[in-house]
Design a protein around this motif. Structure first.
Motif, PDB file in Angstrom:
ATOM      1  N   GLU A  37       0.816  -1.223   0.000  1.00 34.48           N
ATOM      2  CA  GLU A  37       0.000   0.000   0.000  1.00 34.48           C
ATOM      3  C   GLU A  37       0.847   1.269   0.000  1.00 34.48           C
ATOM      4  OE1 GLU A  37      -1.973   0.889   4.011  1.00 34.48           O
ATOM      5  OE2 GLU A  37      -1.242  -1.165   4.262  1.00 34.48           O
ATOM      6  N   TYR A  38       2.126   1.136   0.317  1.00 36.97           N
ATOM      7  CA  TYR A  38       3.050   2.274   0.286  1.00 36.97           C
ATOM      8  C   TYR A  38       4.089   2.087  -0.824  1.00 36.97           C
ATOM      9  CZ  TYR A  38       0.893   3.231   4.757  1.00 36.97           C
ATOM     10  OH  TYR A  38      -0.018   3.488   5.746  1.00 36.97           O
ATOM     11  N   ASP A  39       3.694   1.410  -1.894  1.00 39.47           N
ATOM     12  CA  ASP A  39       4.524   1.177  -3.085  1.00 39.47           C
ATOM     13  C   ASP A  39       5.687   0.227  -2.854  1.00 39.47           C
ATOM     14  OD1 ASP A  39       2.817   2.905  -4.388  1.00 39.47           O
ATOM     15  OD2 ASP A  39       4.160   4.621  -4.252  1.00 39.47           O
ATOM     16  N   GLY A  40       5.612  -0.584  -1.819  1.00 38.19           N
ATOM     17  CA  GLY A  40       6.675  -1.540  -1.537  1.00 38.19           C
ATOM     18  C   GLY A  40       6.389  -2.918  -2.090  1.00 38.19           C
ATOM     19  N   MET A  41       7.321  -3.831  -1.856  1.00 34.27           N
ATOM     20  CA  MET A  41       7.194  -5.213  -2.310  1.00 34.27           C
ATOM     21  C   MET A  41       6.598  -6.134  -1.244  1.00 34.27           C
ATOM     22  SD  MET A  41      10.754  -6.066  -4.188  1.00 34.27           S
ATOM     23  CE  MET A  41      11.161  -5.497  -5.804  1.00 34.27           C
ATOM     24  N   ALA A  42       6.700  -5.751   0.017  1.00 32.95           N
ATOM     25  CA  ALA A  42       6.202  -6.565   1.133  1.00 32.95           C
ATOM     26  C   ALA A  42       6.765  -7.985   1.093  1.00 32.95           C
ATOM     27  CB  ALA A  42       4.680  -6.584   1.167  1.00 32.95           C
ATOM     28  N   LEU A  43       8.072  -8.095   0.886  1.00 35.75           N
ATOM     29  CA  LEU A  43       8.694  -9.414   0.821  1.00 35.75           C
ATOM     30  C   LEU A  43       8.727 -10.077   2.189  1.00 35.75           C
ATOM     31  CD1 LEU A  43      11.832  -8.854  -1.448  1.00 35.75           C
ATOM     32  CD2 LEU A  43       9.559  -9.630  -2.114  1.00 35.75           C
ATOM     33  N   ASP A  44       8.662 -11.404   2.191  1.00 37.35           N
ATOM     34  CA  ASP A  44       8.869 -12.131   3.436  1.00 37.35           C
ATOM     35  C   ASP A  44      10.364 -12.080   3.768  1.00 37.35           C
ATOM     36  OD1 ASP A  44      10.166 -14.955   2.577  1.00 37.35           O
ATOM     37  OD2 ASP A  44       8.755 -14.253   1.046  1.00 37.35           O
ATOM     38  N   THR A  45      10.707 -12.404   5.002  1.00 41.81           N
ATOM     39  CA  THR A  45      12.085 -12.264   5.477  1.00 41.81           C
ATOM     40  C   THR A  45      13.065 -13.103   4.673  1.00 41.81           C
ATOM     41  OG1 THR A  45      11.275 -11.781   7.697  1.00 41.81           O
ATOM     42  CG2 THR A  45      13.571 -12.446   7.509  1.00 41.81           C
ATOM     43  N   LEU A  46      12.725 -14.325   4.385  1.00 41.67           N
ATOM     44  CA  LEU A  46      13.641 -15.197   3.658  1.00 41.67           C
ATOM     45  C   LEU A  46      13.949 -14.647   2.263  1.00 41.67           C
ATOM     46  CD1 LEU A  46      15.323 -17.752   3.472  1.00 41.67           C
ATOM     47  CD2 LEU A  46      13.268 -18.969   2.720  1.00 41.67           C
ATOM     48  N   THR A  47      12.934 -14.225   1.556  1.00 40.64           N
ATOM     49  CA  THR A  47      13.140 -13.670   0.211  1.00 40.64           C
ATOM     50  C   THR A  47      13.972 -12.396   0.273  1.00 40.64           C
ATOM     51  OG1 THR A  47      11.020 -14.612  -0.464  1.00 40.64           O
ATOM     52  CG2 THR A  47      11.971 -12.920  -1.890  1.00 40.64           C
ATOM     53  N   TYR A  48      13.661 -11.534   1.238  1.00 40.31           N
ATOM     54  CA  TYR A  48      14.425 -10.295   1.437  1.00 40.31           C
ATOM     55  C   TYR A  48      15.899 -10.608   1.662  1.00 40.31           C
ATOM     56  CZ  TYR A  48      16.259  -6.413   4.266  1.00 40.31           C
ATOM     57  OH  TYR A  48      17.035  -5.421   4.794  1.00 40.31           O
ATOM     58  N   LEU A  49      16.195 -11.561   2.522  1.00 37.74           N
ATOM     59  CA  LEU A  49      17.587 -11.908   2.811  1.00 37.74           C
ATOM     60  C   LEU A  49      18.274 -12.552   1.611  1.00 37.74           C
ATOM     61  CD1 LEU A  49      17.234 -13.166   6.478  1.00 37.74           C
ATOM     62  CD2 LEU A  49      18.172 -10.978   5.669  1.00 37.74           C
ATOM     63  N   MET A  50      17.541 -13.308   0.818  1.00 37.21           N
ATOM     64  CA  MET A  50      18.120 -13.891  -0.388  1.00 37.21           C
ATOM     65  C   MET A  50      18.497 -12.809  -1.400  1.00 37.21           C
ATOM     66  SD  MET A  50      15.690 -17.269  -0.713  1.00 37.21           S
ATOM     67  CE  MET A  50      16.342 -17.802  -2.283  1.00 37.21           C
ATOM     68  N   VAL A  51      17.661 -11.795  -1.514  1.00 42.18           N
ATOM     69  CA  VAL A  51      17.966 -10.675  -2.407  1.00 42.18           C
ATOM     70  C   VAL A  51      19.211  -9.943  -1.908  1.00 42.18           C
ATOM     71  CG1 VAL A  51      17.171  -8.448  -3.283  1.00 42.18           C
ATOM     72  CG2 VAL A  51      15.591 -10.384  -3.200  1.00 42.18           C
ATOM     73  N   LEU A  52      19.273  -9.673  -0.614  1.00 41.18           N
ATOM     74  CA  LEU A  52      20.458  -9.005  -0.056  1.00 41.18           C
ATOM     75  C   LEU A  52      21.722  -9.827  -0.279  1.00 41.18           C
ATOM     76  CD1 LEU A  52      19.441  -7.367   3.345  1.00 41.18           C
ATOM     77  CD2 LEU A  52      19.967  -6.262   1.176  1.00 41.18           C
ATOM     78  N   GLU A  53      21.610 -11.134  -0.173  1.00 42.54           N
ATOM     79  CA  GLU A  53      22.758 -12.000  -0.404  1.00 42.54           C
ATOM     80  C   GLU A  53      23.254 -11.871  -1.850  1.00 42.54           C
ATOM     81  OE1 GLU A  53      24.062 -16.538   0.636  1.00 42.54           O
ATOM     82  OE2 GLU A  53      22.008 -16.220  -0.046  1.00 42.54           O
TER      83      GLU A  53
END
Length: 111
Positions: free
Chosen positions: A28-44
């Protein structure tokens, strides 16, 4: 920051356009709302190419964003989260109390 000691603002602008600066932001604020695991995989994956860039992206997504999501007023969320998710604003986090060392929980709270 590369070996030339230059902050890669242009790269962050592009990451913002692609949504990577809104990974922890609700849709609702133009974000992706990723779950933690997916977020950490992207950062990796980002860190495999540039660890310093991954730190900038990680801090922006994690600390200031989640503080606003959890504790911000509706007005604050509307004002800041959309621009942060799109990369128009880059957020940071700093500790300023010597007694806190590297632990934010040890910072004094004002009431």
């Amino acid at each position: 920051m590369g070996q030339d000691k230059h902050f890669p603002r242009g790269v962050l602008d592009e990451l913002g356009k692609l949504g990577f600066l809104g990974m922890c932001t609700p849709e609702e604020y133009d974000g992706m709302a990723l779950d933690t695991l997916t977020y950490l995989m992207v950062l990796e994956e980002i860190s495999a190419a540039d660890a310093a860039l991954a730190v900038s992206v990680g801090i922006h997504n994690a600390i200031p964003t989640t503080m606003l999501v959890k504790h911000g007023t509706p007005e604050q969320k509307q004002r800041w989260l959309k621009a942060m998710a799109r990369g128009e604003l880059l957020a940071g986090f700093a500790l300023s109390e010597a007694e806190a060392a590297r632990t934010p929980r040890r910072c004094a709270r004002r009431r």
